[in-house]
Design a protein around this motif. Structure first.
Motif, PDB file in Angstrom:
ATOM      1  N   LYS A  64       0.818  -1.219   0.000  1.00 38.31           N
ATOM      2  CA  LYS A  64       0.000   0.000   0.000  1.00 38.31           C
ATOM      3  C   LYS A  64       0.852   1.269   0.000  1.00 38.31           C
ATOM      4  O   LYS A  64       0.720   2.119   0.880  1.00 38.31           O
ATOM      5  CB  LYS A  64      -0.945   0.004   1.207  1.00 38.31           C
ATOM      6  CG  LYS A  64      -1.871  -1.199   1.255  1.00 38.31           C
ATOM      7  CD  LYS A  64      -2.659  -1.254   2.555  1.00 38.31           C
ATOM      8  CE  LYS A  64      -3.466  -2.540   2.658  1.00 38.31           C
ATOM      9  NZ  LYS A  64      -4.138  -2.676   3.976  1.00 38.31           N
ATOM     10  N   LEU A  65       1.735   1.372  -0.991  1.00 38.34           N
ATOM     11  CA  LEU A  65       2.533   2.584  -1.127  1.00 38.34           C
ATOM     12  C   LEU A  65       1.618   3.780  -1.388  1.00 38.34           C
ATOM     13  O   LEU A  65       0.850   3.792  -2.348  1.00 38.34           O
ATOM     14  CB  LEU A  65       3.525   2.429  -2.282  1.00 38.34           C
ATOM     15  CG  LEU A  65       4.337   3.669  -2.660  1.00 38.34           C
ATOM     16  CD1 LEU A  65       5.245   4.091  -1.517  1.00 38.34           C
ATOM     17  CD2 LEU A  65       5.154   3.407  -3.922  1.00 38.34           C
ATOM     18  N   ASP A  66       1.698   4.788  -0.528  1.00 36.87           N
ATOM     19  CA  ASP A  66       0.928   6.018  -0.665  1.00 36.87           C
ATOM     20  C   ASP A  66       1.877   7.111  -1.138  1.00 36.87           C
ATOM     21  O   ASP A  66       2.715   7.585  -0.361  1.00 36.87           O
ATOM     22  CB  ASP A  66       0.289   6.389   0.679  1.00 36.87           C
ATOM     23  CG  ASP A  66      -0.661   7.584   0.586  1.00 36.87           C
ATOM     24  OD1 ASP A  66      -0.412   8.486  -0.239  1.00 36.87           O
ATOM     25  OD2 ASP A  66      -1.633   7.626   1.361  1.00 36.87           O
ATOM     26  N   VAL A  67       1.763   7.503  -2.407  1.00 35.25           N
ATOM     27  CA  VAL A  67       2.714   8.462  -2.959  1.00 35.25           C
ATOM     28  C   VAL A  67       2.462   9.872  -2.444  1.00 35.25           C
ATOM     29  O   VAL A  67       3.370  10.713  -2.458  1.00 35.25           O
ATOM     30  CB  VAL A  67       2.687   8.453  -4.501  1.00 35.25           C
ATOM     31  CG1 VAL A  67       3.112   7.108  -5.041  1.00 35.25           C
ATOM     32  CG2 VAL A  67       1.309   8.825  -5.038  1.00 35.25           C
ATOM     33  N   VAL A  68       1.258  10.157  -1.986  1.00 34.04           N
ATOM     34  CA  VAL A  68       0.942  11.487  -1.460  1.00 34.04           C
ATOM     35  C   VAL A  68       1.508  11.658  -0.054  1.00 34.04           C
ATOM     36  O   VAL A  68       2.189  12.641   0.253  1.00 34.04           O
ATOM     37  CB  VAL A  68      -0.582  11.737  -1.461  1.00 34.04           C
ATOM     38  CG1 VAL A  68      -0.898  13.100  -0.834  1.00 34.04           C
ATOM     39  CG2 VAL A  68      -1.135  11.656  -2.880  1.00 34.04           C
ATOM     40  N   ALA A  69       1.235  10.672   0.795  1.00 36.71           N
ATOM     41  CA  ALA A  69       1.719  10.737   2.176  1.00 36.71           C
ATOM     42  C   ALA A  69       3.137  10.200   2.316  1.00 36.71           C
ATOM     43  O   ALA A  69       3.750  10.352   3.379  1.00 36.71           O
ATOM     44  CB  ALA A  69       0.781   9.953   3.086  1.00 36.71           C
ATOM     45  N   SER A  70       3.655   9.537   1.269  1.00 38.07           N
ATOM     46  CA  SER A  70       4.992   8.908   1.290  1.00 38.07           C
ATOM     47  C   SER A  70       5.107   7.911   2.439  1.00 38.07           C
ATOM     48  O   SER A  70       6.027   7.940   3.253  1.00 38.07           O
ATOM     49  CB  SER A  70       6.089   9.980   1.400  1.00 38.07           C
ATOM     50  OG  SER A  70       6.073  10.813   0.267  1.00 38.07           O
ATOM     51  N   THR A  71       4.130   7.002   2.489  1.00 36.13           N
ATOM     52  CA  THR A  71       4.110   5.966   3.519  1.00 36.13           C
ATOM     53  C   THR A  71       3.870   4.604   2.884  1.00 36.13           C
ATOM     54  O   THR A  71       3.422   4.497   1.735  1.00 36.13           O
ATOM     55  CB  THR A  71       2.993   6.218   4.552  1.00 36.13           C
ATOM     56  OG1 THR A  71       1.717   6.213   3.874  1.00 36.13           O
ATOM     57  CG2 THR A  71       3.191   7.540   5.279  1.00 36.13           C
ATOM     58  N   VAL A  72       4.183   3.559   3.640  1.00 30.80           N
ATOM     59  CA  VAL A  72       3.853   2.188   3.253  1.00 30.80           C
ATOM     60  C   VAL A  72       3.321   1.463   4.482  1.00 30.80           C
ATOM     61  O   VAL A  72       3.579   1.864   5.622  1.00 30.80           O
ATOM     62  CB  VAL A  72       5.078   1.411   2.707  1.00 30.80           C
ATOM     63  CG1 VAL A  72       5.478   1.896   1.336  1.00 30.80           C
ATOM     64  CG2 VAL A  72       6.236   1.465   3.686  1.00 30.80           C
ATOM     65  N   SER A  73       2.593   0.395   4.234  1.00 38.54           N
ATOM     66  CA  SER A  73       2.158  -0.490   5.308  1.00 38.54           C
ATOM     67  C   SER A  73       3.162  -1.639   5.385  1.00 38.54           C
ATOM     68  O   SER A  73       3.452  -2.282   4.374  1.00 38.54           O
ATOM     69  CB  SER A  73       0.757  -1.025   5.016  1.00 38.54           C
ATOM     70  OG  SER A  73       0.328  -1.894   6.035  1.00 38.54           O
ATOM     71  N   CYS A  74       3.699  -1.859   6.556  1.00 40.21           N
ATOM     72  CA  CYS A  74       4.777  -2.841   6.727  1.00 40.21           C
ATOM     73  C   CYS A  74       4.307  -4.036   7.555  1.00 40.21           C
ATOM     74  O   CYS A  74       3.686  -3.869   8.608  1.00 40.21           O
ATOM     75  CB  CYS A  74       5.967  -2.165   7.411  1.00 40.21           C
ATOM     76  SG  CYS A  74       7.364  -3.274   7.696  1.00 40.21           S
ATOM     77  N   ILE A  75       4.585  -5.233   7.051  1.00 36.03           N
ATOM     78  CA  ILE A  75       4.355  -6.464   7.811  1.00 36.03           C
ATOM     79  C   ILE A  75       5.706  -7.123   8.050  1.00 36.03           C
ATOM     80  O   ILE A  75       6.408  -7.460   7.100  1.00 36.03           O
ATOM     81  CB  ILE A  75       3.431  -7.440   7.076  1.00 36.03           C
ATOM     82  CG1 ILE A  75       2.046  -6.825   6.856  1.00 36.03           C
ATOM     83  CG2 ILE A  75       3.295  -8.751   7.854  1.00 36.03           C
ATOM     84  CD1 ILE A  75       1.079  -7.735   6.110  1.00 36.03           C
ATOM     85  N   SER A  76       6.058  -7.269   9.311  1.00 36.20           N
ATOM     86  CA  SER A  76       7.308  -7.943   9.679  1.00 36.20           C
ATOM     87  C   SER A  76       6.987  -9.344  10.175  1.00 36.20           C
ATOM     88  O   SER A  76       6.106  -9.518  11.033  1.00 36.20           O
ATOM     89  CB  SER A  76       8.036  -7.167  10.776  1.00 36.20           C
ATOM     90  OG  SER A  76       8.446  -5.909  10.297  1.00 36.20           O
ATOM     91  N   ARG A  77       7.690 -10.303   9.622  1.00 39.48           N
ATOM     92  CA  ARG A  77       7.410 -11.692  10.001  1.00 39.48           C
ATOM     93  C   ARG A  77       7.669 -11.922  11.494  1.00 39.48           C
ATOM     94  O   ARG A  77       7.026 -12.769  12.117  1.00 39.48           O
ATOM     95  CB  ARG A  77       8.278 -12.624   9.166  1.00 39.48           C
ATOM     96  CG  ARG A  77       7.761 -14.051   9.136  1.00 39.48           C
ATOM     97  CD  ARG A  77       8.467 -14.860   8.067  1.00 39.48           C
ATOM     98  NE  ARG A  77       7.890 -16.187   7.947  1.00 39.48           N
ATOM     99  CZ  ARG A  77       6.768 -16.455   7.302  1.00 39.48           C
ATOM    100  NH1 ARG A  77       6.098 -15.485   6.731  1.00 39.48           N
ATOM    101  NH2 ARG A  77       6.301 -17.699   7.241  1.00 39.48           N
ATOM    102  N   SER A  78       8.558 -11.163  12.057  1.00 39.17           N
ATOM    103  CA  SER A  78       8.858 -11.306  13.486  1.00 39.17           C
ATOM    104  C   SER A  78       7.661 -10.956  14.364  1.00 39.17           C
ATOM    105  O   SER A  78       7.620 -11.307  15.542  1.00 39.17           O
ATOM    106  CB  SER A  78      10.047 -10.418  13.867  1.00 39.17           C
ATOM    107  OG  SER A  78       9.783  -9.065  13.557  1.00 39.17           O
TER     108      SER A  78
END
Length: 320
Positions: free
Chosen positions: A185-199
């Motif tokens: 979910k790269l948001d080019v306006v807010a310059s954010t991503v949603s991150c899932i870490s396996r840990s």
């Protein structure tokens, strides 16, 4: 694309992070995700054979966005068709052809807004389109690789061997391949991503909004749950989604026991040869062929077993 319902199931461990958090890292990107999304703005042109570069502009804008935040993009392209996905690809082509026919009829009737909806659904990213993106990457000295088969396995291999620090995609399959840091979910306006870490899987307790607990679950158990629920390499047993697959594995421990119990119970119809098909699907997640940029040769994602179960048919199935 991916495991149906997996991302919503894992929403409790999805963390929204600014791109600046990944400065100095190399992030591998699934090229076809950007190319597919880039076609949305020019689908009628592509479907009717008109020249356009808007899908390239879309993808390169995102390349430059990562670079702006001092992230090194490493772009990964799909390669040849994988025998394991023959059925899935045939179904997708049939749907694209149907949508193109509907779009053309609506366009001929002057219903251009409705036609556009179907044009978007009928577009397939071609090797020629991918090559136009590659030329733009070369001009900008952006590293890329064309996988021998699927980008997913290639992305997983790059992370596993330490050539990249994470994966940017929209495909939940990357988690089943064992990737440690998946960005969505790269948001080019807010310059954010949603991150899932396996840990963070272990933090999913029984009180999670997804209704399942992954505490103490191994990679093998997670992979088996995902495949049981249905994946690109194997349709699910009718009536079995992720939560049911999780409950069955929690109760019966192994896939063999699950299949045996379902067959004895008789409430859900287990397709003939399902267990053998399941084992083949798992081999694709484990042993699919990828390209090693360091050695400049084709290798398996992980080394296959040296036993009687590994034959020429299996070898072809995961990519010759």
């Amino acid at each position: 694309m991916g495991i149906s319902g997996l991302l919503p199931l894992l929403k409790d461990i999805q963390v929204n992070r600014p791109l600046s958090d990944f400065a100095g890292q190399t992030i591998a990107v699934d090229a076809y995700v950007w190319l597919h999304k880039g076609t949305y703005g020019c689908a009628p042109d592509l479907a009717t054979g008109k020249q356009t570069t808007r899908y390239i502009d879309y993808a390169m804008h995102r390349v430059r966005l990562l670079q702006h935040y001092h992230i090194q993009p490493y772009i990964v392209f799909d390669g040849g068709p994988l025998p394991a996905k023959k059925g899935t690809e045939a179904d997708r082509k049939k749907r694209r052809d149907e949508n193109l026919a509907r779009a053309n009829v609506l366009a001929a009737q002057g219903k251009h807004s409705q036609a556009r909806e179907y044009y978007v659904k009928c577009i397939d990213v071609t090797p020629q389109m991918a090559y136009q993106f590659i030329k733009a990457l070369r001009a900008g000295s952006v590293p890329y690789v064309v996988a021998p088969y699927e980008a997913d396995a290639q992305l997983a291999y790059l992370e596993r061997t330490g050539l990249v620090d994470g994966i940017l995609t929209e495909d939940s399959d990357l988690l089943v391949f064992g990737c440690k840091q998946v960005l969505l979910k790269l948001d080019v306006v807010a310059s954010t991503v949603s991150c899932i870490s396996r840990s963070d899987f272990a933090s999913m307790a029984s009180g999670s909004s997804g209704g399942i607990s992954l505490f103490g679950w191994s990679d093998l158990q997670f992979r088996h749950m995902a495949i049981l629920s249905g994946c690109d390499y194997l349709p699910s047993i009718p009536g079995i989604g992720l939560k049911t697959a999780w409950m069955l594995l929690k109760k019966h421990k192994t896939v063999q026991n699950v299949v045996r119990a379902l067959s004895l119970e008789g409430k859900k119809k287990v397709p003939e040869g399902y267990l053998e098909a399941f084992q083949l699907a798992e081999k694709v997640f484990l042993y699919q062929r990828v390209y090693d940029p360091t050695q400049q040769m084709l290798v398996h994602l992980t080394n296959p077993p040296n036993d009687e179960e590994w034959d020429a048919e299996t070898e072809a199935y995961v990519g010759e």
